[in-house]
Each structure stands twice: as C-alpha cells, then as structure tokens.
Enzyme design. Structure first.
Site, PDB file in Angstrom:
ATOM      1  N   ASP A 245       0.815  -1.222   0.000  1.00 27.88           N
ATOM      2  CA  ASP A 245       0.000   0.000   0.000  1.00 27.88           C
ATOM      3  C   ASP A 245       0.852   1.278   0.000  1.00 27.88           C
ATOM      4  O   ASP A 245       0.684   2.159   0.864  1.00 27.88           O
ATOM      5  CB  ASP A 245      -0.905   0.050   1.254  1.00 27.88           C
TER       6      ASP A 245
ATOM      7  N   GLU B 160     -11.651   0.163  -2.740  1.00 33.36           N
ATOM      8  CA  GLU B 160     -10.763   0.714  -1.701  1.00 33.36           C
ATOM      9  C   GLU B 160      -9.608   1.444  -2.387  1.00 33.36           C
ATOM     10  O   GLU B 160      -9.586   1.578  -3.609  1.00 33.36           O
ATOM     11  CB  GLU B 160     -10.236  -0.399  -0.789  1.00 33.36           C
TER      12      GLU B 160
HETATM   13  O1  FUB Z   1      -3.157  -3.555   3.619  1.00 36.01           O
HETATM   14  C1  FUB Z   1      -4.430  -3.791   4.160  1.00 36.01           C
HETATM   15  C2  FUB Z   1      -5.493  -3.450   3.173  1.00 36.01           C
HETATM   16  O2  FUB Z   1      -5.323  -4.228   1.990  1.00 36.01           O
HETATM   17  C3  FUB Z   1      -5.445  -2.030   2.665  1.00 36.01           C
HETATM   18  O3  FUB Z   1      -5.936  -1.100   3.567  1.00 36.01           O
HETATM   19  C4  FUB Z   1      -6.232  -2.187   1.426  1.00 36.01           C
HETATM   20  O4  FUB Z   1      -6.171  -1.103   0.547  1.00 36.01           O
HETATM   21  C5  FUB Z   1      -5.622  -3.449   0.848  1.00 36.01           C
HETATM   22  O5  FUB Z   1      -4.418  -3.182   0.169  1.00 36.01           O
END
Ligand code: FUB
Length: 370
Positions: free
Chosen positions: A59, A268
């Site tokens: 991320d 997301e």
């Molecule tokens: O890294 C945990 C979660 O997985 C992140 O917050 C999301 O965007 C996904 O990458």
C-alpha cells in the site's frame, strides 16, 4: 502451441495467486488479460523489482518532501491468522517509512515511525496509511480498528517526514472505514479521500452513522455503488472541516456506476492527483483486482470513469499512489513477488507512468517487461 500453453500456465498461476490467500475468501472471476509467455514463473517478466527486501511492505503512498521521495507503506507481517472475509490476516502492528533521493537510488529505511502500542485508542490492524505536510509539520494518517473493532482513521504528528510520529489521543472525529489519502491542492486546501468496502466496513455507514453490519456491500447491484468519501481538512490538519461527502464516479454515459459493476465500481485504495489542471481520482476495484481512474474538474468530483491504470498484480489486493518527480510521473504499487504469491505478504514497487496526448493514462501491465 508451446507459447499458448505457457501463457495459459501464467494466467492460471496469476489467477491462483489472486484467489488463494486472498483478503476475502470469495473467488475472483478476473484474471490478468495479456500476460507474457515465459517459464511459468509469473514474476519472470516483472517490469520492476521490490524496493524493500528485508521486510514485507504494501500500500505505498509516496510524496515528495524537501526534494526527496518519501514512501509511507503498510508493514505486512506473518501473523498466522486464518484468512477470512474481514481481512483479519492483515494484522499489521507498525509503520516504517522509506526515502529515496531519486528513482532507482538507494532506499533508506527510517525505522519504526509509529507503533500500535503507542496509539491510545488502538484495537488492531494498522492498514494503508498516507501522509501530508503543512506549516512545518508532517501528518501521518492511518486506518486502525478501535477497541470495539470498528475501523477509524487516526492522525499522528512529527517535525520530520520520516517521523517518529506521535498519535493524537483519539481518532479523527467523524471518521470511519479505511485507506485515507490526503491531497493538497495548489490553493493550499487539503482533502482526505477514504473508504473501503467489505473488510473496510464502508457499507456499514450512512451519513456518518453506523447503520448495519453487512460483510460485503449494499447487496444492491442495480443501485449506485457505495461511494468513497471526501472531506476538506481543518487548517491544523487534525480534523475534518466539513461532513464527509460522496465522491461520485460516473460511467462514460454520465450515469453513476452501479454496485453490480465490479469491473469499475470503487472498492478501496483512493488516490487523488492533478495533471494539467485536471483532477484524477484512482482506486482499486477489489475483487476484480484493478486500479482504475476517473477524472473531474473539482477535488470533490464528480469524476468520470476513464480506464485502467494498473492491471491485476499477483496477490488479491491492488493498491497504489501516483506522484510527479523531476518532471516524470511514477506509479507506486505492490505485488507478492518476495513471498511468491502470499496475499498478506506483499512488497512495494515503482514504475514510470505515462499519459497520452489527451491526458489519458497508459495502462500498465506489471508483468510485461519487453
Ligand atoms: O493492507 C491492508 C489493506 O489491503 C489495505 O488497507 C487495502 O487497501 C488493501 O491493500
């Protein structure tokens, strides 16, 4: 024939890696389209290599501060927690911040910048963070479950871009869900984009109130998809200056993208950047594993869908950031090369991002090295 078989083998491996060890247990219907024919190793034609090799990172939110590139990633660990629909296996406990003087240069690890043990309201799971600068201070924004297991967004402050950061005693008032991304416009106003469905809990909120406990989304495929949120930040960067609003994403025909359109709807990983005066909102489609983008004329949107920034990578999640550095544009992203395909053990990477003459982003395939 042999080439076709190799292509099929790679597509199969990518799909397998995307579906196994995934954040959420439902199988994906989407695999990457045009993978290179090679040896059966899905990483053999990776366009870039992991930036950090002695720990797992994911991320990546990148920013240019004081002429250097700073990267604010998640720090993945093997927590030995079974995978489930909530993403409990992403049980991260701290953040390390990295810097580079130039793309391709040495990557410096500045050590632990924030530990979950030092956050007064912490429950568990430090997910994808971001950072911002204003008036001599640096701000680290992070999603974390509180003691009631509800995701909130916290903020921590430092005098230096690399930290260490000190967390505020409470999460940001009115915050919920995950994946904060902060964009500061040319007039100095800063906006936070946030939200994530399924394990990110966005579907459980309406008008800032916790309304249901759906595990996935609204379960209304013919209605507008759940929108990410945007709120202008207060001058001290520690609070929302307004109620979060929906970031509306329209399709090419000007209709709001529907919940059933898993190839295009928001899941997301929000990011906002500006190119030639236009606002580019990019995001992950989650269970179809793409990074897509939409453009608009205001930081609040609406944004009109334009296409794919990054095709699926090996691993279930896809998450990115986009920055300009010394006149070129770069995409920071992750895959699972170091762990050979384990979804919860990822590694950050960077590659150049290009636009065509109309300002359209040229789609990147992370496994198409020439
Ligand atoms: O890294 C945990 C979660 O997985 C992140 O917050 C999301 O965007 C996904 O990458």
């Amino acid at each position: 024939m042999e080439k076709n078989l190799s292509s099929l083998a790679i597509t199969f491996l990518l799909t397998l890696a995307a579906c196994s060890g995934q954040q959420f247990s439902e199988a994906s219907s989407q695999s990457s389209s045009s993978k290179p024919a090679d040896t059966g190793n899905p990483f053999a034609n990776s366009i870039s290599q992991p930036l950090v090799k002695n720990m797992y990172t994911a991320d990546p939110s990148a920013h240019v501060f004081n002429g250097k590139i700073f990267i604010y990633p998640s720090h993945d660990i093997e927590a030995n927690i079974a995978e489930n629909d909530n993403g409990d296996h992403f049980n991260m406990k701290d953040y390390h911040i990295f810097s580079m003087d130039k793309i391709g240069g040495k990557v410096t690890d500045h050590g632990v910048a924030l530990d979950v043990k030092s956050i007064p309201w912490a429950g568990r799971q430090l997910w994808a963070p971001d950072a911002a600068y204003k008036n001599g201070k640096y701000y680290l924004y992070f999603p974390l479950k509180d003691k009631q297991d509800v995701f909130r967004i916290g903020v921590a402050v430092s005098d230096k871009p690399q930290g260490p950061f000190t967390a505020q005693p409470e999460p940001i008032k009115g915050s919920y869900s995950i994946d904060p991304a902060v964009f500061t416009d040319t007039d100095g106003s800063s906006y936070m984009y946030f939200g994530g469905i399924w394990g990110g809990q966005l579907q459980q909120w309406q008008n800032g109130k916790h309304t249901n406990s759906s595990k996935t989304d609204l379960n209304k495929d013919d209605e507008p998809a759940l929108a990410p949120k945007v709120a202008r930040l207060s001058n001290n960067m520690l609070a929302f200056a307004e109620q979060p609003k929906d970031v509306v994403i329209l399709d090419e025909a000007g209709q709001v993208i529907k919940g059933g359109d898993h190839d295009k709807r928001f899941f997301e990983a929000s990011w906002l950047h500006k190119y030639n005066g236009k606002y580019y909102f990019s995001y992950s489609t989650g269970d179809t594993h793409k990074i897509c983008y939409a453009t608009g004329t205001s930081p609040y949107g609406p944004f009109t869908y334009q296409g794919v920034v990054l095709e699926p990578v090996v691993g279930w999640t896809n998450h990115h950031s986009i920055i300009e550095f010394e006149g070129k544009w770069y995409l920071f992203y992750h895959d699972t090369q170091l762990s050979n395909g384990k979804t919860h053990l990822r590694n950050i990477k960077v590659t150049e991002l290009k636009y065509d003459s109309d300002g359209k982003i040229i789609t990147i395939d992370a496994y198409a090295k020439k």
